[in-house]
Design a protein around this motif. Structure first.
Motif, PDB file in Angstrom:
ATOM      1  N   ASP A  28       0.812  -1.216   0.000  1.00 53.18           N
ATOM      2  CA  ASP A  28       0.000   0.000   0.000  1.00 53.18           C
ATOM      3  C   ASP A  28       0.847   1.269   0.000  1.00 53.18           C
ATOM      4  N   LEU A  29       2.163   1.132   0.129  1.00 47.82           N
ATOM      5  CA  LEU A  29       3.028   2.314   0.040  1.00 47.82           C
ATOM      6  C   LEU A  29       2.915   2.977  -1.331  1.00 47.82           C
ATOM      7  N   ILE A  30       2.572   2.175  -2.348  1.00 46.84           N
ATOM      8  CA  ILE A  30       2.420   2.726  -3.708  1.00 46.84           C
ATOM      9  C   ILE A  30       1.137   3.535  -3.815  1.00 46.84           C
ATOM     10  N   ALA A  31       0.139   3.160  -3.014  1.00 48.68           N
ATOM     11  CA  ALA A  31      -1.160   3.859  -3.056  1.00 48.68           C
ATOM     12  C   ALA A  31      -1.059   5.152  -2.264  1.00 48.68           C
ATOM     13  N   ASN A  32      -0.485   6.163  -2.881  1.00 46.23           N
ATOM     14  CA  ASN A  32      -0.203   7.411  -2.183  1.00 46.23           C
ATOM     15  C   ASN A  32      -0.423   8.596  -3.122  1.00 46.23           C
ATOM     16  N   GLY A  33      -0.328   9.804  -2.572  1.00 44.78           N
ATOM     17  CA  GLY A  33      -0.407  11.020  -3.380  1.00 44.78           C
ATOM     18  C   GLY A  33      -1.776  11.651  -3.429  1.00 44.78           C
ATOM     19  N   GLY A  34      -2.711  11.192  -2.581  1.00 44.80           N
ATOM     20  CA  GLY A  34      -4.088  11.688  -2.654  1.00 44.80           C
ATOM     21  C   GLY A  34      -4.233  13.158  -2.331  1.00 44.80           C
ATOM     22  N   LEU A  35      -3.560  13.621  -1.281  1.00 47.37           N
ATOM     23  CA  LEU A  35      -3.697  15.030  -0.909  1.00 47.37           C
ATOM     24  C   LEU A  35      -3.079  15.939  -1.963  1.00 47.37           C
ATOM     25  N   LEU A  36      -1.979  15.512  -2.549  1.00 43.06           N
ATOM     26  CA  LEU A  36      -1.389  16.280  -3.655  1.00 43.06           C
ATOM     27  C   LEU A  36      -2.371  16.366  -4.815  1.00 43.06           C
ATOM     28  N   GLY A  37      -3.055  15.271  -5.098  1.00 40.90           N
ATOM     29  CA  GLY A  37      -4.080  15.298  -6.140  1.00 40.90           C
ATOM     30  C   GLY A  37      -5.217  16.232  -5.788  1.00 40.90           C
TER      31      GLY A  37
END
Length: 325
Positions: A28-37
């Motif tokens: 799940d480390l790959i599932a990231n970047g949501g807040l940047l999006g």
């Protein structure tokens, strides 16, 4: 045409969707970047909404009528299929406010102060100063009222996050107002600064997650994120002509995703967890294709209903005005 903004819209949709792919990847480390999006979404909205032609009621109505029919359609479908229940949410919260989707709840509120800033010559010409003033207000709240004992400043359903989202909208507006200053001015060291800031952002986020003692400094995470957002805009607006020269099939794909960003955001909450059990990477492909097809269908239906409602309201207002005359 300003093509780089479609690139950023597509990037935002991909980042947010990727952050929801928990259980899809081997880690799940790959599932990231949501807040940047999220902040990219808000900044793109700020960029696109600068040229306000209507008075507030008409303008605000057009924003709501673009969003809500689409929200209603997908929410009712998911309720009827049993995916959404009323254990923690009422029908009013699902369909009106705050809605199941935090992005919708935030943007329909932030449209109001955004309109005020953009329609004021004094404020719109001093957007960076407005952002600084708001940050001082946020710091007062942060120092004297906010619970700094644990890391939660990035929680998207908390009121504090709306400071960050509003800064993002204003930053997008700043680049639109000053686009002639930045358009196709590609300064290479800006890309290096962007990479360093991105690394700093994710390192600071991990540090706050794993070291509770650092939670008193969690506001730094938002400061770094706004700096990241600034340099994303600065870099991509600087290469707009290069992006315009991409192969047509690549541009078509980018434009397709950019057109259905809202719908991608709305449909994914149910699709991802129900297909993530398929073996990787097949699950990634199945989920992604299902999201894109569902989002496109929702876009077609929602846009049609929005247009009908908007036309009906305009006709009704016109008829009332004619009778009053």
């Amino acid at each position: 045409m300003i093509f780089f903004i479609n690139v950023l819209k597509a990037m935002a949709a991909i980042l947010i969707t990727n952050a929801h792919y928990r259980g899809v990847y081997p880690t799940d480390l790959i599932a990231n970047g949501g807040l940047l999006g999220d902040v990219l979404f808000f900044s793109v909205s700020g960029f696109l909404l600068v040229n306000i032609r209507y008075k507030f009621i008409r303008w605000y109505w057009k924003k709501l009528i673009r969003i809500y029919p689409t929200v209603w359609i997908i929410t009712i479908v998911y309720i009827l299929l049993g995916f959404y229940t009323f254990d923690n949410w009422t029908i009013g919260e699902y369909l009106l406010f705050p809605t199941y989707y935090h992005f919708i709840a935030s943007i329909i509120l932030l449209y109001i102060p955004y309109f005020i800033v953009i329609k004021s010559n004094l404020l719109s010409k001093n957007i960076l100063k407005v952002m600084l003033g708001l940050f001082l207000v946020q710091m007062i709240i942060y120092l004297f009222l906010y619970d700094n004992s644990y890391y939660h400043i990035d929680t998207v359903r908390e009121p504090m996050i709306r400071f960050l989202f509003f800064y993002s909208m204003l930053l997008g507006a700043y680049f639109r107002i000053n686009k002639d200053k930045f358009m196709n001015v590609n300064v290479k060291h800006n890309w290096l600064v962007l990479v360093i800031l991105l690394g700093s952002y994710f390192v600071s986020k991990l540090a706050l997650v794993y070291y509770e003692a650092l939670s008193v400094f969690q506001i730094v995470n938002q400061i770094v994120l706004i700096a990241v957002l600034f340099f994303i805009f600065r870099c991509f607006i600087g290469v707009d002509s290069y992006l315009e020269g991409l192969l047509d099939r690549i541009k078509v794909s980018i434009n397709f995703i950019a057109t259905i960003t809202l719908e991608i955001y709305l449909v994914q909450y149910v699709i991802i967890p129900r297909l993530s059990h398929i073996v990787f990477p097949l699950n990634w492909f199945v989920i992604s294709i299902t999201i894109l097809l569902s989002a496109y269908i929702l876009h077609l239906v929602g846009s049609r209903i929005s247009a009908i409602l908007d036309k009906a309201i305009i006709k009704g207002v016109s008829n009332n005005a004619a009778r009053g005359a």
